[in-house]
Design a protein around this motif. Structure first.
Motif, PDB file in Angstrom:
ATOM      1  N   PHE A 190       0.834  -1.211   0.000  1.00 29.65           N
ATOM      2  CA  PHE A 190       0.000   0.000   0.000  1.00 29.65           C
ATOM      3  C   PHE A 190       0.866   1.258   0.000  1.00 29.65           C
ATOM      4  CE2 PHE A 190      -2.232  -3.491   2.030  1.00 29.65           C
ATOM      5  CZ  PHE A 190      -3.337  -3.596   1.184  1.00 29.65           C
ATOM      6  N   ASN A 191       1.953   1.219  -0.716  1.00 28.72           N
ATOM      7  CA  ASN A 191       2.922   2.313  -0.672  1.00 28.72           C
ATOM      8  C   ASN A 191       3.580   2.484  -2.038  1.00 28.72           C
ATOM      9  OD1 ASN A 191       4.455   4.285   0.501  1.00 28.72           O
ATOM     10  ND2 ASN A 191       5.903   2.897   1.514  1.00 28.72           N
ATOM     11  N   ILE A 192       4.052   3.698  -2.336  1.00 24.56           N
ATOM     12  CA  ILE A 192       4.960   3.888  -3.462  1.00 24.56           C
ATOM     13  C   ILE A 192       6.184   4.629  -2.940  1.00 24.56           C
ATOM     14  CG2 ILE A 192       3.299   3.829  -5.371  1.00 24.56           C
ATOM     15  CD1 ILE A 192       3.252   6.857  -5.357  1.00 24.56           C
ATOM     16  N   ILE A 193       7.349   4.292  -3.510  1.00 24.49           N
ATOM     17  CA  ILE A 193       8.570   4.958  -3.030  1.00 24.49           C
ATOM     18  C   ILE A 193       9.339   5.503  -4.249  1.00 24.49           C
ATOM     19  CG2 ILE A 193       8.780   3.642  -0.885  1.00 24.49           C
ATOM     20  CD1 ILE A 193      10.791   1.819  -2.262  1.00 24.49           C
ATOM     21  N   PRO A 194       9.895   6.706  -4.138  1.00 30.85           N
ATOM     22  CA  PRO A 194      10.591   7.303  -5.285  1.00 30.85           C
ATOM     23  C   PRO A 194      12.041   6.822  -5.368  1.00 30.85           C
ATOM     24  CG  PRO A 194      10.532   8.857  -3.493  1.00 30.85           C
ATOM     25  CD  PRO A 194       9.882   7.624  -2.978  1.00 30.85           C
ATOM     26  N   HIS A 195      12.225   5.524  -5.533  1.00 31.20           N
ATOM     27  CA  HIS A 195      13.581   4.983  -5.450  1.00 31.20           C
ATOM     28  C   HIS A 195      13.646   3.627  -6.166  1.00 31.20           C
ATOM     29  CE1 HIS A 195      17.220   4.010  -2.615  1.00 31.20           C
ATOM     30  NE2 HIS A 195      17.474   3.731  -3.882  1.00 31.20           N
ATOM     31  N   ILE A 196      14.174   3.617  -7.397  1.00 27.93           N
ATOM     32  CA  ILE A 196      14.387   2.335  -8.094  1.00 27.93           C
ATOM     33  C   ILE A 196      15.861   2.250  -8.471  1.00 27.93           C
ATOM     34  CG2 ILE A 196      13.681   0.808  -9.961  1.00 27.93           C
ATOM     35  CD1 ILE A 196      11.166   2.373 -10.309  1.00 27.93           C
ATOM     36  N   ASP A 197      16.529   1.221  -7.993  1.00 30.11           N
ATOM     37  CA  ASP A 197      17.970   1.022  -8.237  1.00 30.11           C
ATOM     38  C   ASP A 197      18.784   2.065  -7.443  1.00 30.11           C
ATOM     39  OD1 ASP A 197      20.357  -0.004  -9.308  1.00 30.11           O
ATOM     40  OD2 ASP A 197      19.367  -0.521 -11.173  1.00 30.11           O
ATOM     41  N   GLU A 198      20.081   2.125  -7.741  1.00 27.67           N
ATOM     42  CA  GLU A 198      20.970   2.962  -6.916  1.00 27.67           C
ATOM     43  C   GLU A 198      20.917   4.432  -7.344  1.00 27.67           C
ATOM     44  OE1 GLU A 198      24.717   1.240  -7.889  1.00 27.67           O
ATOM     45  OE2 GLU A 198      24.064  -0.715  -7.184  1.00 27.67           O
ATOM     46  N   GLN A 200      22.556   7.874  -8.329  1.00 27.59           N
ATOM     47  CA  GLN A 200      23.789   8.258  -9.005  1.00 27.59           C
ATOM     48  C   GLN A 200      24.268   9.615  -8.461  1.00 27.59           C
ATOM     49  OE1 GLN A 200      24.802   5.820 -11.730  1.00 27.59           O
ATOM     50  NE2 GLN A 200      23.439   4.980 -10.165  1.00 27.59           N
ATOM     51  N   SER A 201      25.472  10.021  -8.860  1.00 20.61           N
ATOM     52  CA  SER A 201      26.025  11.262  -8.306  1.00 20.61           C
ATOM     53  C   SER A 201      25.200  12.485  -8.700  1.00 20.61           C
ATOM     54  CB  SER A 201      27.474  11.438  -8.753  1.00 20.61           C
ATOM     55  OG  SER A 201      27.525  11.383 -10.151  1.00 20.61           O
ATOM     56  N   ASN A 202      24.404  12.400  -9.792  1.00 16.83           N
ATOM     57  CA  ASN A 202      23.604  13.555 -10.227  1.00 16.83           C
ATOM     58  C   ASN A 202      22.235  13.608  -9.544  1.00 16.83           C
ATOM     59  OD1 ASN A 202      22.225  11.499 -11.440  1.00 16.83           O
ATOM     60  ND2 ASN A 202      22.541  12.182 -13.536  1.00 16.83           N
ATOM     61  N   GLY A 203      21.976  12.677  -8.618  1.00 16.73           N
ATOM     62  CA  GLY A 203      20.716  12.711  -7.873  1.00 16.73           C
ATOM     63  C   GLY A 203      19.624  11.847  -8.470  1.00 16.73           C
ATOM     64  N   TYR A 204      19.814  11.431  -9.737  1.00 15.96           N
ATOM     65  CA  TYR A 204      18.852  10.499 -10.336  1.00 15.96           C
ATOM     66  C   TYR A 204      19.237   9.074  -9.959  1.00 15.96           C
ATOM     67  CZ  TYR A 204      16.983  14.190 -13.349  1.00 15.96           C
ATOM     68  OH  TYR A 204      16.386  15.328 -13.800  1.00 15.96           O
ATOM     69  N   GLU A 208      16.267   5.572 -13.575  1.00 12.10           N
ATOM     70  CA  GLU A 208      15.862   6.796 -14.267  1.00 12.10           C
ATOM     71  C   GLU A 208      16.844   7.114 -15.395  1.00 12.10           C
ATOM     72  OE1 GLU A 208      13.629   9.369 -10.820  1.00 12.10           O
ATOM     73  OE2 GLU A 208      15.759   9.068 -10.607  1.00 12.10           O
ATOM     74  N   MET A 209      18.132   6.928 -15.107  1.00  6.85           N
ATOM     75  CA  MET A 209      19.149   7.258 -16.115  1.00  6.85           C
ATOM     76  C   MET A 209      19.090   6.327 -17.317  1.00  6.85           C
ATOM     77  SD  MET A 209      20.532   9.953 -15.099  1.00  6.85           S
ATOM     78  CE  MET A 209      21.866  10.098 -16.270  1.00  6.85           C
TER      79      MET A 209
END
Ligand SMILES: NC(=O)c1ccc[n+]([C@@H]2O[C@H](COP(=O)([O-])OP(=O)(O)OC[C@H]3O[C@@H](n4cnc5c(N)ncnc54)[C@H](OP(=O)(O)O)[C@@H]3O)[C@@H](O)[C@H]2O)c1
Length: 215
Positions: A190-198, A200-204, A208-209
């Motif tokens: 019942f949750n979503i988190i803004p975080h998939i994989d590691e 990176q140094s640019n904040g993404y 996402e990259m």
């Protein structure tokens, strides 16, 4: 054709078996390969009951085509053996996506590139491939310059173990227990988190990259 699926017990491997059936792919023989812990187990498939094999050189002697879906490290380690035995490798991992000698193919867009392969054909990240099928005709018609994308990805993106974790967390949440978190940073129930994989140094994050042309 004699086809091997490397990572046949995984979330993606199981879908590949269904696709071969759905597409009526000319499968004369299917070899299903997984890790040592799965050797000898039997998988029910549309092509009959098949005994799982380990990942040994012999598989590339027997198969004409090997579809790899067991992670980047395995793709990198076994590509030379597939090549040695002239077994065409279709790679679902990120191992060869930026290798200039390996065509990066989405069949709906650039299937012709696959014909010039040198033993390996790669496909893009799952989000990129699906988005590109929609963006390509828009680009041809209007000339896209910039696309801003938000993706909402399922636990399945992290494989079978992550899906199992979500089921366990959902059961725990609904019965008032504390959820166990192993594969993600937080409970996904019942949750979503803004975080998939590691990150990176640019904040993404790496996921996402993977959607960027210049990455
Ligand atoms: N899930 C997605 O939505 C998605 C989408 C696109 C691409 N991918 C990529 O596809 C790959 C697999 O993803 P998945 O979600 O299917 O993962 P998964 O559910 O964790 O499955 C991993 C598969 O690899 C096998 N494997 C692990 N170590 C092995 C070894 N040493 N030798 C042979 N086989 C081994 C596992 O066998 P056991 O069962 O015996 O452990 C299992 O069949 C990854 O590279 C992933 O990035 C995933």
């Amino acid at each position: 054709m004699k086809i091997a699926i490397i990572g046949a017990t995984g979330a993606v491997g199981r879908e590949i078996i269904k696709c071969l059936d759905h597409l009526k792919f000319p499968v004369d023989q299917l070899f299903l390969v997984a890790s040592d812990r799965s050797i000898g187990q039997i998988l029910e498939t549309p092509f009959g009951k098949i005994t799982l094999e380990g990942l040994f050189e012999d598989i590339f002697k027997k198969a004409d085509l090997a579809i790899f879906s067991a992670g980047k490290e395995i793709s990198l380690a076994y590509a030379p053996l597939a090549k040695k035995h002239h077994c065409l490798m279709i790679d679902n991992s990120s191992a060869f996506r930026y290798d200039k000698d390996v065509p990066l193919v989405i069949p709906e867009i650039n299937a012709d590139l696959a014909m010039n392969h040198q033993g390996i054909i790669a496909n893009p990240n799952c989000t990129t491939a699906i988005a590109a099928v929609v963006l390509w005709p828009l680009h041809q018609t209007f000339g896209l310059k910039k696309v801003i994308i938000s993706t909402y990805q399922a636990a399945s993106g992290a494989g079978q173990k992550a899906m199992d974790e979500l089921i366990d967390q959902t059961k725990d949440y609904l019965s008032g227990q504390t959820e166990t978190v192993k594969y993600f940073q937080h409970s996904l129930a019942f949750n979503i988190i803004p975080h998939i994989d590691e990150f990176q140094s640019n904040g993404y994050t790496k996921e996402e990259m993977k959607n960027r042309k210049d990455y």
